[in-house]
Design an enzyme around this catalytic site. Structure first.
Site, short mmCIF file in Angstrom:
data_model
loop_
_atom_site.label_atom_id
_atom_site.label_comp_id
_atom_site.label_asym_id
_atom_site.label_seq_id
_atom_site.Cartn_x
_atom_site.Cartn_y
_atom_site.Cartn_z
N SER A 157 0.85 -1.19 0.00
CA SER A 157 0.00 0.00 0.00
C SER A 157 0.89 1.24 0.00
O SER A 157 1.96 1.23 0.62
CB SER A 157 -0.86 -0.03 1.25
OG SER A 157 -1.48 1.22 1.41
N HIS A 182 -11.73 4.91 4.98
CA HIS A 182 -10.78 5.84 4.38
C HIS A 182 -11.52 7.14 4.04
O HIS A 182 -12.75 7.19 4.10
CB HIS A 182 -10.16 5.21 3.13
CG HIS A 182 -9.22 4.09 3.43
ND1 HIS A 182 -9.52 2.78 3.17
CD2 HIS A 182 -7.99 4.09 3.97
CE1 HIS A 182 -8.50 2.01 3.54
NE2 HIS A 182 -7.55 2.79 4.03
N1 LIG Z 1 -8.48 -0.08 0.34
C1 LIG Z 1 -7.42 0.62 -0.07
O1 LIG Z 1 -7.50 1.85 -0.30
C2 LIG Z 1 -6.11 -0.05 -0.30
C3 LIG Z 1 -5.07 0.71 -0.77
C4 LIG Z 1 -3.84 0.13 -0.98
C5 LIG Z 1 -3.69 -1.22 -0.74
N2 LIG Z 1 -4.70 -1.97 -0.30
C6 LIG Z 1 -4.43 -3.38 -0.03
O2 LIG Z 1 -5.36 -4.22 -0.66
C7 LIG Z 1 -5.60 -5.36 0.14
C8 LIG Z 1 -7.09 -5.56 0.34
O3 LIG Z 1 -7.67 -4.39 0.86
P1 LIG Z 1 -9.26 -4.14 0.84
O4 LIG Z 1 -9.44 -2.67 0.84
O5 LIG Z 1 -9.90 -4.97 -0.20
O6 LIG Z 1 -9.67 -4.66 2.29
P2 LIG Z 1 -11.10 -5.17 2.80
O7 LIG Z 1 -12.20 -4.64 1.94
O8 LIG Z 1 -11.14 -4.88 4.26
O9 LIG Z 1 -11.02 -6.73 2.59
C9 LIG Z 1 -10.13 -7.49 3.30
C10 LIG Z 1 -10.41 -8.94 3.05
O10 LIG Z 1 -9.48 -9.67 3.83
C11 LIG Z 1 -10.13 -10.77 4.37
N3 LIG Z 1 -9.53 -11.14 5.65
C12 LIG Z 1 -9.19 -10.33 6.68
N4 LIG Z 1 -8.72 -11.06 7.70
C13 LIG Z 1 -8.77 -12.37 7.29
C14 LIG Z 1 -8.44 -13.58 7.91
N5 LIG Z 1 -7.95 -13.63 9.15
N6 LIG Z 1 -8.62 -14.72 7.20
C15 LIG Z 1 -9.12 -14.70 5.95
N7 LIG Z 1 -9.43 -13.56 5.31
C16 LIG Z 1 -9.28 -12.41 5.99
C17 LIG Z 1 -11.57 -10.36 4.61
O11 LIG Z 1 -12.35 -11.53 4.52
P3 LIG Z 1 -13.89 -11.66 5.04
O12 LIG Z 1 -14.64 -10.57 4.35
O13 LIG Z 1 -14.31 -13.00 4.59
O14 LIG Z 1 -13.84 -11.47 6.52
C18 LIG Z 1 -11.80 -9.39 3.46
O15 LIG Z 1 -12.39 -10.05 2.38
C19 LIG Z 1 -4.83 -5.15 1.42
O16 LIG Z 1 -3.63 -5.85 1.35
C20 LIG Z 1 -4.56 -3.67 1.44
O17 LIG Z 1 -3.37 -3.37 2.11
C21 LIG Z 1 -5.93 -1.42 -0.07
#
Ligand SMILES: NC(=O)c1ccc[n+]([C@@H]2O[C@H](COP(=O)([O-])OP(=O)(O)OC[C@H]3O[C@@H](n4cnc5c(N)ncnc54)[C@H](OP(=O)(O)O)[C@@H]3O)[C@@H](O)[C@H]2O)c1
Length: 310
Positions: free
Chosen positions: A108, A180
């Site tokens: 990120s 965010h």
């Molecule tokens: N959002 C942003 O602006 C952003 C920016 C840069 C990078 N990223 C990166 O992109 C990636 C995903 O982000 P996102 O925004 O999509 O996050 P998100 O919407 O919060 O989704 C996270 C996912 O991770 C899963 N998860 C969390 N803990 C878990 C566990 N213990 N076991 C299995 N699954 C688990 C959740 O599963 P369940 O739903 O099934 O619980 C959920 O589907 C991350 O690595 C983040 O650092 C995001």
């Protein structure tokens, strides 16, 4: 990636994972494996080991993580470092054990040093102190990138890392304590309009500069790089343009149609003063973002707030 390849998208219910699944399906990849956290807790080493031994995926997109905004990152510092380290340790290690052909780890932009020169180049990682509010999360993510490189060095694994900028899009988090800035603004302006309020409070001074990428663009880039990029280190994924929080708030206000005033609450933290990705490496690899900010926010607003309430 072959069309019939077995692809594990970890975190498929999240904003990024769900966008990657949509993109893969659209491209004709139909042999996808997905597990919610209740079906497979990726923090649990034995469960992850068993899953990889049984499923033996060919490709892995690691989009499962504990993610949140400034307040969540700062309030749950232990959870952010522990859960992210556990998830990525387990998935990266057992992907190697199962002979996964290629894995993509998602970092990120908020893990670059707080005062790194702008725009952020890939080589600025680990060149200075981190933003204190999300240091535990950043340390975990940096470990993930270094782990992919170490597994490449020692075991010859084709594990790559990408560095997305701030994202927005379907399945974003609209909980004001955890979200965010962009989804928080959409919700605040929408509710203020619905409730006929005169003022919307925006966290921070309004001066920080941020870059925003639609998650469908990110998914497009991830699938593209999964097919074309095979190097150590990382690749920034962004648009290469930023906007002040104040101008973003004015844009969201306009899209939502809120007619009142903005008030900036400078007692709330601003975070890093500027965060803009240098996307020359990505452009050199042949990929560019396509969804403009006004177009993307308008679509998200319609999808999440208008369609849902009709
Ligand atoms: N959002 C942003 O602006 C952003 C920016 C840069 C990078 N990223 C990166 O992109 C990636 C995903 O982000 P996102 O925004 O999509 O996050 P998100 O919407 O919060 O989704 C996270 C996912 O991770 C899963 N998860 C969390 N803990 C878990 C566990 N213990 N076991 C299995 N699954 C688990 C959740 O599963 P369940 O739903 O099934 O619980 C959920 O589907 C991350 O690595 C983040 O650092 C995001």
């Amino acid at each position: 990636m072959e069309k019939e390849a077995k692809i594990f998208v970890a975190g498929h219910k999240g904003m990024v994972g769900s966008a990657i699944v949509r993109k893969l399906k659209k491209e004709g990849f139909n042999n996808l494996i997905v597990r919610s956290s209740s079906e497979l807790d990726l923090r649990n080493q034995e469960s992850v080991k068993g899953f990889f031994q049984e499923q033996k995926p060919d490709y892995v997109f690691l989009a499962a993580a504990k993610v949140g905004g400034i307040i969540a990152n700062n309030s749950y510092r232990a959870d952010f470092i522990y859960e992210n380290l556990a998830i990525q340790n387990n998935v990266i290690h057992y992907a190697k054990e199962a002979g996964v052909k290629k894995l993509m780890f998602l970092g990120s932009s908020c893990i670059y040093p707080k005062l790194a020169p702008q725009p952020l180049k890939e080589e600025y990682l680990l060149t200075g102190p981190l933003e204190p509010t999300n240091e535990p999360y950043a340390i975990a993510k940096i470990a993930g990138i270094k782990m992919c490189d170490a597994y490449r060095d020692q075991y010859g694994c084709n594990f790559v890392s990408v560095m997305p900028t701030n994202l927005y899009g379907p399945n974003d988090n609209y909980d004001l304590q955890k979200s965010h800035v962009l989804p928080a603004l959409l919700r605040k302006f929408h509710e203020a309009k619905e409730q006929g309020k005169d003022v919307v409070e925006v966290w921070g001074s309004g001066t920080p500069l941020r870059e925003f990428l639609h998650v469908d663009d990110l998914a497009d880039a991830c699938v593209y790089l999964m097919q074309t990029y095979n190097e150590p280190g990382l690749v920034n994924i962004g648009v290469g343009e930023d906007i002040s929080i104040k101008d973003l708030a004015l844009l969201v206000k306009d899209i939502v149609g809120f007619e009142g005033e903005l008030h900036f609450d400078a007692t709330k933290p601003d975070g890093t003063p500027r965060k803009l990705m240098d996307v020359s490496k990505l452009h050199g690899l042949g990929w560019k973002a396509r969804i403009g900010l006004r177009q993307g926010i308008t679509e998200v607003y319609r999808q999440h707030f208008i369609t849902e309430t009709v």
